[in-house]
Design an enzyme around this catalytic site. Structure first.
Site, PDB file in Angstrom:
ATOM      1  N   ARG A   1      -1.200  -2.186  -6.729  1.00 21.09           N
ATOM      2  CA  ARG A   1      -1.400  -3.554  -5.772  1.00 21.09           C
ATOM      3  C   ARG A   1      -2.401  -4.645  -6.251  1.00 21.09           C
ATOM      4  O   ARG A   1      -2.085  -5.764  -6.355  1.00 21.09           O
ATOM      5  CB  ARG A   1      -1.867  -2.876  -4.532  1.00 21.09           C
ATOM      6  CG  ARG A   1      -2.089  -3.716  -3.316  1.00 21.09           C
ATOM      7  CD  ARG A   1      -2.534  -3.306  -1.912  1.00 21.09           C
ATOM      8  NE  ARG A   1      -3.055  -4.393  -1.115  1.00 21.09           N
ATOM      9  CZ  ARG A   1      -2.377  -5.048   0.015  1.00 21.09           C
ATOM     10  NH1 ARG A   1      -1.225  -4.894  -0.382  1.00 21.09           N
ATOM     11  NH2 ARG A   1      -2.919  -5.740   0.533  1.00 21.09           N
TER      12      ARG A   1
ATOM     13  N   ARG B   1       0.871  -0.957   0.020  1.00 20.25           N
ATOM     14  CA  ARG B   1      -0.070  -0.064  -0.158  1.00 20.25           C
ATOM     15  C   ARG B   1       0.910   1.293  -0.011  1.00 20.25           C
ATOM     16  O   ARG B   1       2.123   1.064   0.320  1.00 20.25           O
ATOM     17  CB  ARG B   1      -0.778  -0.003   1.090  1.00 20.25           C
ATOM     18  CG  ARG B   1      -1.590  -1.186   1.299  1.00 20.25           C
ATOM     19  CD  ARG B   1      -2.452  -1.154   2.668  1.00 20.25           C
ATOM     20  NE  ARG B   1      -3.403  -2.435   3.168  1.00 20.25           N
ATOM     21  CZ  ARG B   1      -3.028  -3.509   3.407  1.00 20.25           C
ATOM     22  NH1 ARG B   1      -1.666  -3.595   4.049  1.00 20.25           N
ATOM     23  NH2 ARG B   1      -3.853  -4.551   3.611  1.00 20.25           N
TER      24      ARG B   1
ATOM     25  N   HIS C   1      -3.204   1.781  -5.283  1.00 19.59           N
ATOM     26  CA  HIS C   1      -4.035   0.326  -4.821  1.00 19.59           C
ATOM     27  C   HIS C   1      -4.269  -0.281  -6.359  1.00 19.59           C
ATOM     28  O   HIS C   1      -4.330  -1.403  -6.410  1.00 19.59           O
ATOM     29  CB  HIS C   1      -5.329   0.763  -4.303  1.00 19.59           C
ATOM     30  CG  HIS C   1      -5.374  -0.271  -2.993  1.00 19.59           C
ATOM     31  ND1 HIS C   1      -4.641  -0.173  -2.144  1.00 19.59           N
ATOM     32  CD2 HIS C   1      -6.261  -1.081  -2.744  1.00 19.59           C
ATOM     33  CE1 HIS C   1      -4.870  -0.862  -1.179  1.00 19.59           C
ATOM     34  NE2 HIS C   1      -5.861  -1.509  -1.470  1.00 19.59           N
TER      35      HIS C   1
ATOM     36  N   TYR D   1      -8.955 -11.925  -6.330  1.00 20.78           N
ATOM     37  CA  TYR D   1      -8.317 -12.045  -7.362  1.00 20.78           C
ATOM     38  C   TYR D   1      -8.239 -13.292  -8.340  1.00 20.78           C
ATOM     39  O   TYR D   1      -7.961 -13.322  -9.427  1.00 20.78           O
ATOM     40  CB  TYR D   1      -6.832 -11.898  -7.069  1.00 20.78           C
ATOM     41  CG  TYR D   1      -6.565 -10.574  -6.316  1.00 20.78           C
ATOM     42  CD1 TYR D   1      -6.701  -9.323  -7.236  1.00 20.78           C
ATOM     43  CD2 TYR D   1      -6.276 -10.479  -4.901  1.00 20.78           C
ATOM     44  CE1 TYR D   1      -6.519  -7.912  -6.423  1.00 20.78           C
ATOM     45  CE2 TYR D   1      -6.307  -9.279  -4.175  1.00 20.78           C
ATOM     46  CZ  TYR D   1      -6.125  -8.269  -5.012  1.00 20.78           C
ATOM     47  OH  TYR D   1      -6.037  -6.940  -4.353  1.00 20.78           O
TER      48      TYR D   1
ATOM     49  N   HIS E   1      -2.827  -9.740   3.855  1.00 21.25           N
ATOM     50  CA  HIS E   1      -4.351  -9.943   4.153  1.00 21.25           C
ATOM     51  C   HIS E   1      -4.536 -10.853   5.424  1.00 21.25           C
ATOM     52  O   HIS E   1      -4.091 -11.933   5.556  1.00 21.25           O
ATOM     53  CB  HIS E   1      -5.072 -10.446   2.963  1.00 21.25           C
ATOM     54  CG  HIS E   1      -5.272  -9.782   1.873  1.00 21.25           C
ATOM     55  ND1 HIS E   1      -5.650 -10.136   0.594  1.00 21.25           N
ATOM     56  CD2 HIS E   1      -5.074  -8.477   1.684  1.00 21.25           C
ATOM     57  CE1 HIS E   1      -5.632  -9.152  -0.407  1.00 21.25           C
ATOM     58  NE2 HIS E   1      -5.495  -7.932   0.323  1.00 21.25           N
TER      59      HIS E   1
ATOM     60  N   LYS F   1      -1.057  -2.794   8.006  1.00 19.60           N
ATOM     61  CA  LYS F   1      -2.133  -2.600   8.941  1.00 19.60           C
ATOM     62  C   LYS F   1      -1.923  -3.389  10.620  1.00 19.60           C
ATOM     63  O   LYS F   1      -1.648  -4.411  10.514  1.00 19.60           O
ATOM     64  CB  LYS F   1      -3.420  -3.128   8.516  1.00 19.60           C
ATOM     65  CG  LYS F   1      -3.815  -2.124   7.184  1.00 19.60           C
ATOM     66  CD  LYS F   1      -5.214  -2.463   6.591  1.00 19.60           C
ATOM     67  CE  LYS F   1      -5.821  -1.531   5.589  1.00 19.60           C
ATOM     68  NZ  LYS F   1      -6.941  -1.914   5.335  1.00 19.60           N
TER      69      LYS F   1
END
Length: 330
Positions: A279, A176, A276, A311, A302, A200
């Protein structure tokens, strides 16, 4: 979790406790998200903005002094309807409701409320939206775009090298924008071809650096970064930020967005391209090359494999090839 310390009613600390109104708990909620939930700064800011909107709405209601225990499901449903009437997308409404659930969960934890009425709220139905991706050819044109820039002077040439390194990092790692600007010099291992990334929730992960990215970083570190740093002690050393601005300060997330928009236009890409998008392109191209879904989950950072599975819907060419090769009537 152990019970929290609560001062006695006659204690001199009791006066410092929040007032009964909802707004009195906003500051404590902010600290709770940051200190106890370990959320990233951007996530804390988003939750706080959502809560502020709710509190502003409450302040406009006849019962604006409502306390935590007086909030009902019907009251929150009125707020949900107000969000929808304001034209917010279902995904945005859903995010606001998640913030409310977290806030009332905090109030229950603090014993300011006896129950969480927000848990009964249903998020609006969302359509499955497939992420937009660039083709490998468009990515090549995008990554080559900084080379088309013509600059005069050492600083301009240094910025071109920095931009090349920044774009290469975004696509090579799938990070990110906030993760890329958070990289430190010590996080990058050019010899090993990897970098350490903080994602994150302050979760650390390792991401790969392809040969093109390593070459761009080597040129930036050797010829550009020393010039941009200008012997500033705050941005020197192994623990210093990797990417620097024209003034020698750490590069910001907003600047990365501006760079992506600028070079996307030069490469003839859509105006909707963002960090993004790179990404998403990274993940899609990895799957097209035969990458394992679990490995891709780790690379993207994730928490759930369900997030990565989107995806598999984007990249269908490999599935078609497998079907054509192995089906009896392929």
């Amino acid at each position: 979790m152990p019970p929290r310390f609560k001062p006695k009613a006659d204690s001199r600390f009791a006066a410092a406790q929040p007032a009964p109104g909802l707004a009195a708990h906003a500051a404590g909620f902010h600290s709770y998200l940051k200190a106890e939930c370990g959320m990233a700064a951007n996530s804390v800011a988003a939750y706080s903005r959502d809560l502020r909107r709710f509190l502003d709405w409450v302040a406009r209601q006849p019962s604006r002094n409502v306390g935590p225990n007086a909030v009902t499901l019907e009251f929150l449903l009125e707020y949900q309807a107000d969000l929808s009437d304001a034209g917010l997308a279902p995904s945005s409404v859903g995010r606001h409701l998640v913030s409310l659930k977290q806030f009332f969960r905090y109030l229950v934890l603090e014993e300011a409320a006896t129950e969480n009425p927000a848990e009964l709220l249903d998020s609006p139905k969302l359509w499955d939206r497939l992420p937009a991706v660039l083709s490998p050819q468009k990515v090549e044109a995008f990554l080559d775009a900084p080379q088309a820039e013509r600059g005069a002077g050492e600083v301009t040439e240094a910025l071109i090298l920095r931009d090349r390194a920044t774009l290469a990092l975004l696509y090579a790692t799938g990070c990110r924008a906030s993760e890329v600007v958070g990289l430190k010099v010590s996080d990058v291992r050019l010899g090993g071809g990897w970098a350490r990334c903080l994602g994150k929730g302050n979760k650390e992960r390792v991401v790969g650096l392809n040969p093109r990215c390593r070459a761009a970083l080597e040129a930036y570190l050797a010829d550009a970064r020393p010039l941009l740093a200008r012997d500033r002690p705050s941005v020197s050393g192994e623990g210093a930020p990797l990417l620097l601005s024209r003034t020698g300060r750490p590069l910001t997330r907003a600047t990365v967005w501006d760079l992506v928009k600028k070079y996307a236009a030069l490469a003839g890409c859509s105006s909707k391209v963002s960090p993004h998008t790179l990404r998403h392109s990274f993940a899609t191209h990895m799957l097209a090359g035969g990458a394992d879904l679990r490995a891709l989950q780790e690379l993207l950072g994730h928490a759930s494999i369900r997030t990565t599975q989107v995806y598999t819907h984007v990249e269908h060419t490999r599935l078609k090839a497998v079907h054509a090769k192995h089906h009896p009537r392929g």
